[in-house]
Design an enzyme around this catalytic site. Structure first.
Site, PDB file in Angstrom:
ATOM      1  N   PRO A 153      61.757   3.381 -14.257  1.00  0.00           N
ATOM      2  CA  PRO A 153      61.606   2.227 -13.366  1.00  0.00           C
ATOM      3  C   PRO A 153      61.859   2.550 -11.892  1.00  0.00           C
ATOM      4  O   PRO A 153      61.214   1.975 -11.013  1.00  0.00           O
ATOM      5  CB  PRO A 153      62.646   1.242 -13.906  1.00  0.00           C
ATOM      6  N   GLY A 170      58.807   6.990 -10.267  1.00  0.00           N
ATOM      7  CA  GLY A 170      57.451   7.180 -10.752  1.00  0.00           C
ATOM      8  C   GLY A 170      56.927   8.504 -10.251  1.00  0.00           C
ATOM      9  O   GLY A 170      57.153   9.551 -10.842  1.00  0.00           O
ATOM     10  N   GLU A 182      47.085  17.415 -16.300  1.00  0.00           N
ATOM     11  CA  GLU A 182      46.903  15.964 -16.307  1.00  0.00           C
ATOM     12  C   GLU A 182      46.004  15.522 -15.157  1.00  0.00           C
ATOM     13  O   GLU A 182      45.091  14.693 -15.334  1.00  0.00           O
ATOM     14  CB  GLU A 182      48.274  15.290 -16.207  1.00  0.00           C
ATOM     15  N   HIS A 197      26.148  -6.416  -9.229  1.00  0.00           N
ATOM     16  CA  HIS A 197      25.960  -7.350 -10.341  1.00  0.00           C
ATOM     17  C   HIS A 197      26.113  -8.814  -9.908  1.00  0.00           C
ATOM     18  O   HIS A 197      25.801  -9.725 -10.686  1.00  0.00           O
ATOM     19  CB  HIS A 197      26.971  -7.064 -11.460  1.00  0.00           C
ATOM     20  N   GLY A 238      27.597 -12.402  -9.340  1.00  0.00           N
ATOM     21  CA  GLY A 238      28.540 -13.199 -10.126  1.00  0.00           C
ATOM     22  C   GLY A 238      28.767 -12.663 -11.522  1.00  0.00           C
ATOM     23  O   GLY A 238      29.872 -12.782 -12.071  1.00  0.00           O
ATOM     24  N   THR A 251      50.614   9.337  -7.274  1.00  0.00           N
ATOM     25  CA  THR A 251      49.749   8.473  -6.478  1.00  0.00           C
ATOM     26  C   THR A 251      48.978   9.297  -5.446  1.00  0.00           C
ATOM     27  O   THR A 251      49.357  10.429  -5.109  1.00  0.00           O
ATOM     28  CB  THR A 251      50.564   7.407  -5.734  1.00  0.00           C
TER      29      THR A 251
END
Length: 389
Positions: A129, A132, A243, A348, A350, A375
């Site tokens: 928590p 990160g 990763e 696209h 709506g 990040t």
């Protein structure tokens, strides 16, 4: 044009594509609604050799090169559920490579081999928590007590966390040493004191389960220490490259698929008397996006080539240059994927805002790429240090 894929790679591609399109994609609505895909997916992927293709034969893999993992990431996107791809890639490219790299024979037999077969589900336990992208700030501790380590703490954002059989988990063994006091452990989730606090609800990648877990004085035998004590941060930095690279590969493949599907939609959607793809302003935007995707794919393939050469051909530690390139690739892939899905959703109109259209799910799912495994801001901070700015 340089072509990295052999006939063997292409046969493997057909296997993964068939699995994604025929066995996974038909369940998209069901698994997105339940926010979890069933465990048989891991077992089936193991049976098909999808999970272990790039692992050594003595570890339960096929002994092939890393381009097979790149093929896997490119074709799993055809399931049209990023959550399923995420769960499988955590199993094969995030929670397990470090076991293959530094695990003992006993650890490989108990954890890695069954994971590659799909008999055991793996998770990676790093984020907390309050830590990160700042991995050095983790607070979960592991204190030595006789022949055991006793782990206490909390992990969050854990993919496969609600049903994992074990977690490859990072904890502080020497808290006074900061980042240089971390160690990796293989933690069976059946151990007393291990618990899943809750399943986290996400805005995207809904078909995968993501959990918050607690460790309350979990007694882990010393034999489950992975590698050397206090060397976990170094192992993690190597593992992170896998990763980040596999995420970039999948993101570019998904971007191409999203573009192709959107252009096809534009051929059939008529507005003001002609297909909307015939509007020159849109044509120019799609040309630009395809061009950027081609450039990004070439750069990502360069990174895969470097990674494959160093880890699978010459079997040496990753070089400074390769680590730098992989970090750049993750930034680039995240930015390109973001621009692709945003433009395609706008195209696209709506209907792009309606859940029934796949573009809505693609738009939500891609957002994770600029957050997970570091990040974009962390990547740039890290690169600035690497490049001695």
């Amino acid at each position: 044009m340089w072509q990295p894929f052999t006939e063997e790679h292409q046969q493997f591609r057909k296997t993964v594509r068939s699995f994604a399109e025929k066995e996974l994609a038909p369940h998209v609505e069901e698994w997105e609604a339940s926010e979890c895909f069933p465990n048989w997916v891991f077992k089936r992927a193991g049976e098909l050799g999808i999970l272990g293709a790039h692992f050594p034969e003595e570890h339960g893999g096929a002994g092939l090169d890393y381009w097979f993992s790149a093929v896997k990431a490119e074709e799993l996107v055809r399931a049209t559920m990023a959550g399923v791809s995420m769960g499988l890639l955590v199993q094969s490219d995030m929670a397990t490579p470090v076991i293959s790299d530094i695990g003992t024979k006993e650890q490989i037999e108990e954890f890695l081999r069954p994971a590659l077969a799909g008999d055991k589900i793996a998770a990676l336990g790093v984020s907390e928590p309050a830590a990160g992208s700042d991995v050095a700030g983790i607070r979960t501790t592991a204190r030595r007590d006789g022949d055991d380590y006793v782990l206490s703490g909390q992990k969050t954002f854990i993919t496969n966390g609600t049903r994992a059989d074990f977690v490859t988990l990072l904890a502080k063994t020497s808290p006074d040493k900061g980042a240089h006091g971390c160690s990796f452990f293989l933690v069976p989730t059946s151990l007393r004191g291990f618990s899943v606090a809750k399943k986290l609800r996400k805005i995207g990648n809904k078909s995968s389960d993501t959990a918050e877990i607690f460790l309350d004085e979990v007694r882990v035998p010393k034999r489950y220490l992975l590698g050397e004590p206090d060397q976990g941060f170094a192992y993690l930095m190597q593992n992170f490259q896998t990763e980040r690279l596999i995420a970039a590969v999948g993101a570019i493949a998904s971007s191409f698929m999203t573009l192709d599907n959107t252009v096809e939609y534009g051929r059939n959607r008529v507005a003001f008397g002609k297909p909307i793809i015939k509007r020159e302003s849109w044509q120019h935007r799609f040309v630009d996006l395809y061009t950027r995707c081609e450039g990004a794919r070439a750069f990502v393939y360069k990174c895969v080539d470097h990674y494959n050469d160093e880890r699978y051909v010459r079997k040496v530690p990753l070089s400074f240059d390769t680590v730098k390139l992989i970090s750049m690739a993750k930034i680039l892939a995240g930015d390109v994927a973001n621009d692709v899905v945003d433009t395609c959703l706008q195209f696209h109109g709506g209907w792009g805002y309606i859940e029934d259209f796949p573009i809505a799910r693609a738009w939500r799912d891609q957002r994770l790429l600029r957050i997970g495994a570091g990040t974009t801001e962390t990547m740039k901070y890290y690169l600035a240090k690497l490049m001695n700015f």
